[in-house]
Design a protein around this motif. Structure first.
Motif: not given
Length: 88
Positions: A26-38, A40-51
């Motif tokens: 995703t090109g998103v830093n882990r500290l960013d996508f595991i934050s609770n920020s809303g 969209r790019i972080y949300l998509e990274a979290r959903k990909k990780a959740a899957k």
């Protein structure tokens, strides 16, 4: 050492691998996508990780919530939006 305690290092390795892969994909830093920020790019990274956490690490909503830094209900929302449903 009992059988159950041997499984934790393996699951931790799988989780670490998943998080690294999602970070690269995703090109998103882990500290960013595991934050609770809303964002969209972080949300998509979290959903990909959740899957991947569901499929590869067989994690519950509670486990996903802990890894991704979200609430259990948010983890369940990710699970449902991905087409997975909890088994009772």
């Amino acid at each position: 050492m009992n059988q159950e305690s041997k499984g934790f290092p393996e699951q931790e390795r799988i989780i670490e691998e998943i998080l690294k892969d999602v970070e690269v994909e995703t090109g998103v830093n882990r500290l960013d996508f595991i934050s609770n920020s809303g964002k969209r790019i972080y949300l998509e990274a979290r959903k990909k990780a959740a899957k991947r956490l569901i499929v590869e690490a067989h994690m519950s909503d509670e486990g996903i919530a802990k890894v991704l830094g979200v609430s259990r209900s948010t983890a369940n929302t990710y699970r449902n939006s991905l087409g997975f449903h909890r088994r009772y």
